[in-house]
Write an enzyme that holds these catalytic residues in place. Sequence first.
Site, PDB file in Angstrom:
ATOM      1  N   HIS C  84     101.288  21.708 -12.483  1.00  0.00           N
ATOM      2  CA  HIS C  84     101.808  21.841 -11.060  1.00  0.00           C
ATOM      3  C   HIS C  84     101.562  23.241 -10.596  1.00  0.00           C
ATOM      4  O   HIS C  84     101.192  23.713  -9.472  1.00  0.00           O
ATOM      5  CB  HIS C  84     103.167  21.385 -11.107  1.00  0.00           C
ATOM      6  N   ASP C 113      78.495  32.334  12.913  1.00  0.00           N
ATOM      7  CA  ASP C 113      78.726  31.885  11.335  1.00  0.00           C
ATOM      8  C   ASP C 113      79.110  32.980  10.525  1.00  0.00           C
ATOM      9  O   ASP C 113      79.329  33.924  11.062  1.00  0.00           O
ATOM     10  CB  ASP C 113      77.294  31.119  10.837  1.00  0.00           C
ATOM     11  N   TRP C 148     101.314  28.554 -16.130  1.00  0.00           N
ATOM     12  CA  TRP C 148     100.382  29.005 -15.160  1.00  0.00           C
ATOM     13  C   TRP C 148      99.954  30.184 -15.489  1.00  0.00           C
ATOM     14  O   TRP C 148      99.018  30.742 -15.192  1.00  0.00           O
ATOM     15  CB  TRP C 148     100.842  28.718 -13.811  1.00  0.00           C
ATOM     16  N   SER C 178      84.369  31.499  -7.424  1.00  0.00           N
ATOM     17  CA  SER C 178      84.442  30.945  -6.218  1.00  0.00           C
ATOM     18  C   SER C 178      85.354  31.988  -5.114  1.00  0.00           C
ATOM     19  O   SER C 178      84.586  32.108  -3.954  1.00  0.00           O
ATOM     20  CB  SER C 178      85.152  29.743  -6.305  1.00  0.00           C
ATOM     21  N   SER C 179      86.248  32.369  -5.437  1.00  0.00           N
ATOM     22  CA  SER C 179      87.078  33.268  -4.590  1.00  0.00           C
ATOM     23  C   SER C 179      86.375  34.604  -4.506  1.00  0.00           C
ATOM     24  O   SER C 179      86.438  35.069  -3.365  1.00  0.00           O
ATOM     25  CB  SER C 179      88.396  33.716  -5.167  1.00  0.00           C
ATOM     26  N   HIS C 262     100.368  40.025  -9.467  1.00  0.00           N
ATOM     27  CA  HIS C 262     101.428  40.341  -8.129  1.00  0.00           C
ATOM     28  C   HIS C 262     100.400  40.502  -6.680  1.00  0.00           C
ATOM     29  O   HIS C 262     100.975  39.797  -5.880  1.00  0.00           O
ATOM     30  CB  HIS C 262     102.068  41.456  -8.312  1.00  0.00           C
ATOM     31  N   GLU C 264      98.189  38.593  -6.289  1.00  0.00           N
ATOM     32  CA  GLU C 264      97.790  37.285  -6.140  1.00  0.00           C
ATOM     33  C   GLU C 264      98.959  36.624  -5.012  1.00  0.00           C
ATOM     34  O   GLU C 264      98.723  35.794  -4.239  1.00  0.00           O
ATOM     35  CB  GLU C 264      97.765  36.533  -7.380  1.00  0.00           C
ATOM     36  N   TYR C 266     100.616  37.982  -2.975  1.00  0.00           N
ATOM     37  CA  TYR C 266     100.256  38.409  -1.351  1.00  0.00           C
ATOM     38  C   TYR C 266      98.983  37.618  -1.043  1.00  0.00           C
ATOM     39  O   TYR C 266      98.860  37.157   0.200  1.00  0.00           O
ATOM     40  CB  TYR C 266     100.051  39.792  -1.277  1.00  0.00           C
ATOM     41  N   SER C 277     101.505  34.252  13.007  1.00  0.00           N
ATOM     42  CA  SER C 277     101.476  35.252  14.011  1.00  0.00           C
ATOM     43  C   SER C 277     100.473  34.724  14.991  1.00  0.00           C
ATOM     44  O   SER C 277     100.439  35.246  16.466  1.00  0.00           O
ATOM     45  CB  SER C 277     100.913  36.539  13.279  1.00  0.00           C
ATOM     46  N   HIS C 311     107.240  44.551 -12.316  1.00  0.00           N
ATOM     47  CA  HIS C 311     108.375  44.045 -12.103  1.00  0.00           C
ATOM     48  C   HIS C 311     108.517  42.535 -12.484  1.00  0.00           C
ATOM     49  O   HIS C 311     109.724  41.973 -12.561  1.00  0.00           O
ATOM     50  CB  HIS C 311     108.959  44.013 -10.726  1.00  0.00           C
ATOM     51  N   HIS C 312     107.328  41.945 -13.006  1.00  0.00           N
ATOM     52  CA  HIS C 312     107.519  40.817 -13.515  1.00  0.00           C
ATOM     53  C   HIS C 312     107.906  40.695 -14.944  1.00  0.00           C
ATOM     54  O   HIS C 312     108.000  39.715 -15.741  1.00  0.00           O
ATOM     55  CB  HIS C 312     106.421  39.825 -13.245  1.00  0.00           C
ATOM     56  N   THR C 337     107.458  44.311   4.673  1.00  0.00           N
ATOM     57  CA  THR C 337     107.668  42.701   4.928  1.00  0.00           C
ATOM     58  C   THR C 337     108.945  42.547   5.946  1.00  0.00           C
ATOM     59  O   THR C 337     108.809  41.513   6.896  1.00  0.00           O
ATOM     60  CB  THR C 337     108.124  42.048   3.517  1.00  0.00           C
ATOM     61  N   LYS C 340     107.672  42.582   9.438  1.00  0.00           N
ATOM     62  CA  LYS C 340     107.125  41.534   9.927  1.00  0.00           C
ATOM     63  C   LYS C 340     108.085  40.568  10.408  1.00  0.00           C
ATOM     64  O   LYS C 340     107.918  40.031  11.672  1.00  0.00           O
ATOM     65  CB  LYS C 340     106.369  40.790   8.988  1.00  0.00           C
ATOM     66  N   ARG C 459     114.153  28.363 -17.147  1.00  0.00           N
ATOM     67  CA  ARG C 459     112.912  27.738 -16.747  1.00  0.00           C
ATOM     68  C   ARG C 459     112.224  27.157 -17.812  1.00  0.00           C
ATOM     69  O   ARG C 459     112.227  27.328 -18.807  1.00  0.00           O
ATOM     70  CB  ARG C 459     111.818  29.029 -16.259  1.00  0.00           C
TER      71      ARG C 459
END
Lengths: 245, 106, 642
Positions: C84, C113, C148, C178-179, C262, C264, C266, C277, C311-312, C337, C340, C459
């Site tokens: 998931h 293009d 994950w 790919s990315s 991290h 990631e 964002y 926006s 911080h993780h 943040t 925004k 968790r």
Amino acid sequence: MATADTPAGHEGHHEHVHYTSTGLENRKIAIWALIGSECMLFASLISTYLIYKGRSKVGPFPHEWSCKTSNVVGKTAELVAGCAPADVLKPILDIPVTSQSTFVLLMSSLAMVLALAAVENKGHPLPAGAGWWDRCLASSKFWLMATAVMGATFIGYQSYEFTSFVHEGLTIKTNLFGSSFFTLTGFHGAHVSVGVLWLLTLFAIDVKRGLKGKNDVLLVDICALYWHFVDVVWIAIFTLIYLIQ
Amino acid sequence: MSDHNAAAHDHVEHPTWKQYKWVGFWLLVITAIEVWVYYTPFKESKLFAPTLLLMSAVKFGVVVFYYMHLKYDHPLFKRLFAMGLGIAICTMFALLFLFGALKIGG
Amino acid sequence: MATTAAPAPINTPAGTSYAPGEATGIWSWLTTVDHKRIGTLYLWTALTFFIVAGIEAFIIRLQLMKPNNQLVSAEMYNQLFTMHGTTMVFLVIMPLSAAFFNYLIPLQIGARDVAFPRLNAFSYWVYLFGGIFMTVPIFFNVAPNGGWFGYAPLTTMQFSGGLNIDFWVIGLQILGVSSLAAAFNFITTIINMRAPGMSLMRMPIFTWMSFVVQFLLILAFPAITIALFFLQFDRFFGTQFYEIAAGADPLLWQHLFWVFGHPEVYILILPAFGLASEILPTFSKKPLFGYNVMVYSGIMIGFLGFGVWAHHMFAVGMGATADTIFAMATLLIGIPTGVKIFNWVATMWGGNIRFTVAMKFAISLVALFTIGGISGVMHSSPPTDLQQTDTYFIVAHFHYVLFGGSIMGIMGGIYFYYPKIFGRYMSEKLGNWHFWSFFVGMNMTFFPMHYAGMLGMPRRIYTYDIGQGWEQFNLWSTVGALLQGVGLICFVYNFVKSRKRGEVAPNDAWGAGTLEWSIPSPPPDYNFAKIPYVTSRYPLWDIKQPEMTAELTHTAPDAGVIADAHAVPMHEETQYYTAKSLGIPMPFPTIKPFFAALFMVLMMAGLVFIHLDLFWVAIFVMIGSGAAFVGSLYGWLTSPLE
């Protein structure tokens, strides 16, 4: 004015040039972005090597003497003198040999810029009374091949280095040093190999139809940027991994 | 980066053999000094690592600025490279401190 | 005056789901290099994976509905939550964003293009094959089961034998390719393919946020690539990177993973911010408030995103200095943040608001992301975090951010851009059902998790015993998940049905102000018959509602640039032509990127055979498809683009 608005009116003069916002070539922007990304790739590899430096539990070690059967590790041969001669593990990094391969790789960068300069200057007639050296400088084939050969030589040195390490008892499975050393230098070697393949492809194109004109300069330029980057990574590796203890 | 730089269409003059050979020469000289220093008693000095790092940084810069033409080309390339290199170096230092491979005060 | 015959428009039945005059059929999709078709492929594929990940989540919720439940086995549960998470991050949100990058970036900057159309096709096919490679194993009970984040040493052979983690490691490597390929492409596109006058500070915010995301991608992915290579080498070749007995550091993986992980976060949220926006100003009939600050805070978020990863990991005990530095950096990131959030609110303030479904999704992003953002600021403080880490509180937090933020924003984007992509509106009525069941359902699912987490529910647990006060919260969560399932069904029905039966949309479906709305819906393959030059941030409002952009700066680009690009003043295009009649060179369709992607994926996937004790098969597959990959690459690079 209506005619100018129809793009069809502009076709067919010479090769179609796409408008770009910066006037720069797309592929050159992309290769610089790739190089920026590669910095992070090698930073992760080098960090891991440095973090694991000195944490291996068994020899051989990069700069230290050690003993197969005991935990003795030392900076000089005397410290492991008590060890049976067959069990002595020498410091594994071979500075003289690596200095030679570093020399070859640095010189390949010089050859690479000369290859690019030769392609850029195609079409300029040689000055009157040009000697053999001017003729040589004007040959993109020569410099492309020279760069590829030097790259291949570097790979040859690396294969020699890897083989001799394995003979001395260091494989990718032996200890943390082995794992991180072979992975880091192996990644670099893989980059060099890709570069050699790229250079040989350019050489083949040069032989087949001659590299000439704006688009071909770009082809050589992006390959050159990649090649020099691989070279600067080696500059960092040579200092951080080989020379500093 | 935001300006539509029409001038960039013009061919950028790259240096020639005359400069390139000196760049190559200095690269070799610095490498020779690096290796030479490795075999001198200076190797045990505290300044050994910083000196070597400085020398390789010079080599790095020379290749990047002259052989990769960053000195002559559009500033955009400089920014793309500096960004990657900057974040990479900062991350590397942060990791080395976090793992105790580097410590403040040696 | 005209010496050249004016090109004749193609007569078209209104509201077709693809632009008239284009090739159709499966072959045209396999060989396409059109950014719009590739975007559409990304959209369909990612939505399919969204349904898969949704079903996985629903089974998880059913398993946790009551204490001591045995609906699925513990082993299957591990596979479900791992897949998931992995699917949502790598196969749903990132590709849904990529669908919008592909479709919108060239349209928003006035390009025909992307910079490298064939590389773009390659990125998509790699994503598709990689996604299939990762998803299929769950049907054979060998799906990845290590979370994950795949923490090593847990994921090394010693603790996770079997093929499960192999699929994860190799799958992520494939998706990384790919990315990365897509990111280099979009960076170049945005830097170099803008229409005249489209300076960086005039680009639509969606394009801006995408621009930041591409840099995050190219700088964050290498870190996980290396971490994955180490793990791959440990698992297949016996290296010792994560071998604690050999002296390895158990935190190496965590650090490298979160150096990627991290940014990631964002990568997942900024595109949704960009979509919001676009939606909020359109339906408030006001230019975006504080455009410059929006751009700078996006850049700031991206930049600071590289300095907060640890911080993780507060719970691993990094020491007071490291904890303090990372806590401060994390608090700092709350500032751009928050800026925004306030800018969005100020955009709506005093506006003439139309509450369409897209607008509702965008507003709900502002609200729900704020909740997730605030709980995020809470665990930026290490002492608080120690209470919350690895509990359902964290699950609640990141679902508010990623569901309430990313998914709600992307859903808004789908309703908003559907008329542009398919030429017809989605049903607002079904859309409202979808929105409200998602909105209520998501709050009902994730809000109680805060309480369950504070009461200590960990968790990733398979089941729990009675009497710990978690029962009612879990029941609520499951009911909420059911409601979300209802919403998803409404959405899928609406999405599929509206392609043929939705109300036909004009060029400018919503009265928006950016370039993509100035061309027909769906856009023709060449996008812009005549490239417009842009003089302000909302070029379409300039010509249709000039009073709305009166206060913005307008400057015309210099004449030389306009002539160089054959650009004409801002205008609307309503007719379809063929690219040929306009004299626009189009890239040739080609199958080569498809094969290059296929062989590259096979080359990487072949490694799995080693753990099936089929060493020679592995060697054969890897070398064979490696050679075929290089061959297709040479074929591709030596054939002309157009």
